[in-house]
Design a protein around this motif. Structure first.
Motif, short mmCIF file in Angstrom:
data_model
loop_
_atom_site.label_atom_id
_atom_site.label_comp_id
_atom_site.label_asym_id
_atom_site.label_seq_id
_atom_site.Cartn_x
_atom_site.Cartn_y
_atom_site.Cartn_z
N MET A 151 -19.45 14.45 43.74
CA MET A 151 -18.53 14.49 42.61
C MET A 151 -17.93 15.89 42.45
O MET A 151 -16.75 16.07 42.17
CB MET A 151 -19.24 14.07 41.33
N ARG A 175 -18.85 20.30 38.39
CA ARG A 175 -19.44 18.97 38.27
C ARG A 175 -19.18 18.51 36.85
O ARG A 175 -19.80 19.02 35.92
CB ARG A 175 -20.94 18.96 38.57
N THR A 218 -19.23 11.81 36.95
CA THR A 218 -20.46 11.35 37.60
C THR A 218 -20.70 9.87 37.36
O THR A 218 -21.18 9.16 38.24
CB THR A 218 -21.67 12.15 37.09
N SER A 253 -24.71 7.44 38.32
CA SER A 253 -23.76 8.16 39.16
C SER A 253 -23.44 7.36 40.41
O SER A 253 -22.29 7.34 40.88
CB SER A 253 -24.34 9.53 39.55
N MET A 259 -19.68 5.93 41.60
CA MET A 259 -19.05 6.12 42.91
C MET A 259 -18.67 4.79 43.55
O MET A 259 -17.61 4.66 44.17
CB MET A 259 -19.99 6.90 43.83
#
Length: 296
Positions: free
Chosen positions: A1, A136, A144, A270, A274
């Motif tokens: 990320m 991040r 995230t 997280s 994704m």
């Protein structure tokens, strides 16, 4: 990320992004994984990535004669200054020889990604060639756990979108006591939907979960006639012939999820974030990428 944010920021500031190997996941120590981390090339196609933005690996930069010294370490506010110093400590602990002068920390201003702020960052960084900025969820909030997948008008966010067990343990791990009770019902709703088109028994259930929850999930789904399939460190090690990292195992599991007919995610994850982004990028129907609810 963080790499995705770096690519977005690099494009906005017209700067080359330096990549290095992925540091070990904190779970590796607990699950017997490789503690050396992973090569970035195992996760990202760097040749393809370089077609969209200028990137260079740390090894390539060192081969060109770079001595490992950052000209400046940029940060956004006091909290990010602490993260900047911590990042250097982590890199040194991993025997990555990157240094910066004690006074070479540059306050960049507000992290809000407005055109005015971007111009101000570029001006402050103009005197420096090699810059480190820990990223991040710094410029793209909630990245995230999955970002809003439609343009919002916020510059970094919109640019980011263009980049291509027992009951008590379950409640603790899932961080939502009700989630335990909806796993079976909501999974079975999707199984029955697919079975209408494919026939009963022709749908397989793959589950991504902490290894210690495997027996519990098998029992839960077994009670309604479903046999979940898992992929383990042992499976991956037998394929590769060496001990992999937990992160690499996750990448294999994610590929299953990317290509599955239906994916159901937990709300705060997280990995789920994704997967949702990648499935969207691959053109999977929105109605086949779902989220477990918190209903009884």
């Amino acid at each position: 990320m963080g790499l995705k944010e770096a690519l977005a920021l690099g494009q906005l500031l017209n700067r080359t992004v330096i990549t290095y190997h992925l540091l070990p996941n904190y779970n590796d120590a607990h699950h017997g994984g490789n503690l050396d981390g992973m090569d970035m090339g195992l996760v990202f196609d760097l040749d393809r990535l370089s077609r969209f933005h200028s990137i260079v690996t740390l090894a390539e930069l060192q081969a060109q004669g770079w001595d490992g010294r950052l000209d400046v370490m940029g940060h956004f506010g006091r909290t990010r200054l602490r993260e900047a110093r911590m990042t250097l400590g982590i890199l040194r602990a991993q025997k990555i020889d990157i240094t910066v002068g004690d006074d070479a920390y540059l306050e960049l201003g507000k992290p809000q990604c407005t055109p005015e702020n971007i111009a101000a960052w570029a001006q402050k960084l103009l005197p420096y060639k090699i810059v480190g900025i820990p990223l991040r969820e710094t410029l793209v909030p909630h990245a995230t756990f999955g970002v809003e997948l439609t343009p919002t008008g916020e510059v970094c966010h919109d640019l980011y979108l263009q980049k291509e067990h027992d009951e008590s343990k379950a409640g603790h791990t899932c961080k939502n006591p009700k989630l335990y009770f909806v796993f079976v019902n909501e999974t079975m709703q999707q199984v029955r939907r697919l079975e209408k088109a494919r026939g009963k028994g022709n749908v397989k259930l793959f589950v991504m979960a902490y290894p210690e929850l495997g027996s519990l999930l098998t029992k839960m789904y077994g009670e309604v006639g479903m046999q979940p399939v898992f992929y383990s460190m042992k499976n991956l090690q037998s394929e590769l012939g060496y001990k992999p990292s937990v992160s690499l195992l996750s990448m294999v599991e994610q590929e299953f999820a990317f290509e599955s007919d239906v994916f159901i995610s937990s709300s705060l994850s997280s990995v789920s974030g994704m997967i949702v982004q990648e499935r969207t990028a691959r053109g999977k129907p929105i109605g086949d990428t779902l989220k477990f609810t918190n209903k009884d």
